[in-house]
Design a protein around this motif. Structure first.
Motif, PDB file in Angstrom:
ATOM      1  N   ALA A  35       0.984  -1.246   0.294  1.00  0.00           N
ATOM      2  CA  ALA A  35       0.278   0.076   0.204  1.00  0.00           C
ATOM      3  C   ALA A  35       0.894   1.350  -0.609  1.00  0.00           C
ATOM      4  N   GLY A  36       1.969   1.150   1.068  1.00  0.00           N
ATOM      5  CA  GLY A  36       2.963   2.084   1.216  1.00  0.00           C
ATOM      6  C   GLY A  36       3.731   2.452  -0.398  1.00  0.00           C
ATOM      7  N   ILE A  37       4.025   1.390  -1.046  1.00  0.00           N
ATOM      8  CA  ILE A  37       4.472   1.261  -2.684  1.00  0.00           C
ATOM      9  C   ILE A  37       3.793   1.746  -3.153  1.00  0.00           C
ATOM     10  N   ALA A  38       2.081   1.476  -3.485  1.00  0.00           N
ATOM     11  CA  ALA A  38       1.482   1.818  -4.370  1.00  0.00           C
ATOM     12  C   ALA A  38       1.186   3.781  -3.885  1.00  0.00           C
ATOM     13  N   LEU A 201      -7.306   1.170   8.803  1.00  0.00           N
ATOM     14  CA  LEU A 201      -7.465   2.334   8.870  1.00  0.00           C
ATOM     15  C   LEU A 201      -5.502   2.395   8.385  1.00  0.00           C
ATOM     16  N   ARG A 202      -4.943   1.259   8.660  1.00  0.00           N
ATOM     17  CA  ARG A 202      -3.537   1.156   8.275  1.00  0.00           C
ATOM     18  C   ARG A 202      -3.074   1.519   7.428  1.00  0.00           C
ATOM     19  N   LEU A 203      -4.121   0.612   6.088  1.00  0.00           N
ATOM     20  CA  LEU A 203      -3.870   0.615   5.023  1.00  0.00           C
ATOM     21  C   LEU A 203      -4.295   2.277   4.188  1.00  0.00           C
ATOM     22  N   VAL A 204      -4.755   2.562   4.592  1.00  0.00           N
ATOM     23  CA  VAL A 204      -5.175   4.375   3.386  1.00  0.00           C
ATOM     24  C   VAL A 204      -4.217   4.789   4.170  1.00  0.00           C
ATOM     25  N   GLY A 205      -3.742   4.649   5.770  1.00  0.00           N
ATOM     26  CA  GLY A 205      -2.834   5.418   6.237  1.00  0.00           C
ATOM     27  C   GLY A 205      -1.212   5.216   5.293  1.00  0.00           C
ATOM     28  N   ALA A 206      -0.366   4.238   4.694  1.00  0.00           N
ATOM     29  CA  ALA A 206       0.374   3.791   4.226  1.00  0.00           C
ATOM     30  C   ALA A 206       0.435   3.957   3.251  1.00  0.00           C
ATOM     31  N   PHE A 207      -1.703   3.971   2.254  1.00  0.00           N
ATOM     32  CA  PHE A 207      -1.604   4.733   1.103  1.00  0.00           C
ATOM     33  C   PHE A 207      -1.047   6.216   1.466  1.00  0.00           C
ATOM     34  N   LEU A 208      -1.400   7.094   1.502  1.00  0.00           N
ATOM     35  CA  LEU A 208      -1.481   8.190   2.328  1.00  0.00           C
ATOM     36  C   LEU A 208      -0.131   8.321   2.120  1.00  0.00           C
ATOM     37  N   GLY A 209       0.697   8.062   3.179  1.00  0.00           N
ATOM     38  CA  GLY A 209       2.001   8.044   4.124  1.00  0.00           C
ATOM     39  C   GLY A 209       3.380   7.914   2.389  1.00  0.00           C
TER      40      GLY A 209
END
Length: 246
Positions: A35-38, A201-209
């Motif tokens: 998610a962070g890489i995406a 929330l963790r995945l959305v936060g990772a995507f946002l970050g």
């Protein structure tokens, strides 16, 4: 008696993340990384190409609108993005099923390795100033997004889609509605799924970050910021594949 803490060697950690024997913890770690890489790649796609490459709904709408107005260039770009995304999802599925058929235990490592290689292609392809070079870069990034989404979908049994922020935010809204209903009418027996909400929330936060990091990285470095993203994917997948061949 003193208890020893088990510290995973990086190679074993990578192997645990991509192995076919899944656990909720493995899924969440891998989904968070992806998610962070995406998010980073998606933001990078906009800064470098003016396009959000994970947003297939937008491309499909753009395709329909420009078919009506006969804007054939935009029709071609939209069709290219959608086709590349579908091709990436298809290749990820093919690699996973071929690995299963051959009884290869690290079946999820192959799609991640291919995604890392395509991110390197994007890094160099984006430096081409011609229209063809930019279209190649766009196709690469959409292909990667399709591969990633299909990979985590297969890994998690369709529970998680890392590039589908709309779905994740919708599910957060559903849980928020449940919470409101529980506060107002506790007698109805509606409960919040706390575990699911924390994951979302963790995945959305990772995507946002990842998006923030990608915006900064691509804004400062340009297309070559894809290289550290590619190295993360290769660091997860390649050591496990090399160990498997021994």
């Amino acid at each position: 008696m003193k208890t020893r803490r088990r510290i995973l060697h990086p190679l074993r950690l990578a192997r645990a993340i991509v192995t076919h024997r899944r656990s909720a913890g493995n899924d969440l770690v891998l989904a968070t990384v992806l998610a962070g890489i995406a998010g980073a790649a998606n933001a990078g796609g906009f800064f470098a190409l003016g396009q959000y490459t994970s947003h297939m709904t937008g491309y499909l709408s753009q395709l329909a609108d420009n078919l009506v107005t006969l804007n054939l260039r935009i029709v071609f770009v939209s069709a290219l993005a959608i086709t590349a995304f579908v091709a990436g999802a298809g290749l990820s599925t093919v690699l996973i099923h071929l690995a299963r058929a051959a009884a290869i235990r690290l079946q999820f490592a192959w799609p991640l390795a291919v995604q890392g290689m395509f991110l390197f292609c994007f890094a160099f392809g984006g430096t081409l100033t011609s229209e063809a070079g930019r279209l190649f870069a766009l196709a690469c990034l959409c292909f990667i997004m399709g591969m990633q989404n299909a990979t985590i979908t297969k890994i998690s049994g369709a529970r998680i889609r890392t590039t589908h922020a709309t779905g994740m935010i919708t599910d957060i809204g559903i849980e928020a509605g449940r919470a409101c209903l529980w506060l107002v009418r506790p007698g109805l027996g509606v409960r919040v799924d706390g575990v699911k909400l924390r994951i979302l929330l963790r995945l959305v936060g990772a995507f946002l970050g990842g998006g923030v990091i990608g915006a900064l990285g691509y804004g400062q470095i340009g297309f070559f910021f894809s290289m550290p993203l590619a190295l993360i994917l290769l660091a997860i997948s390649v050591p496990a594949l090399l160990q498997h061949k021994r």
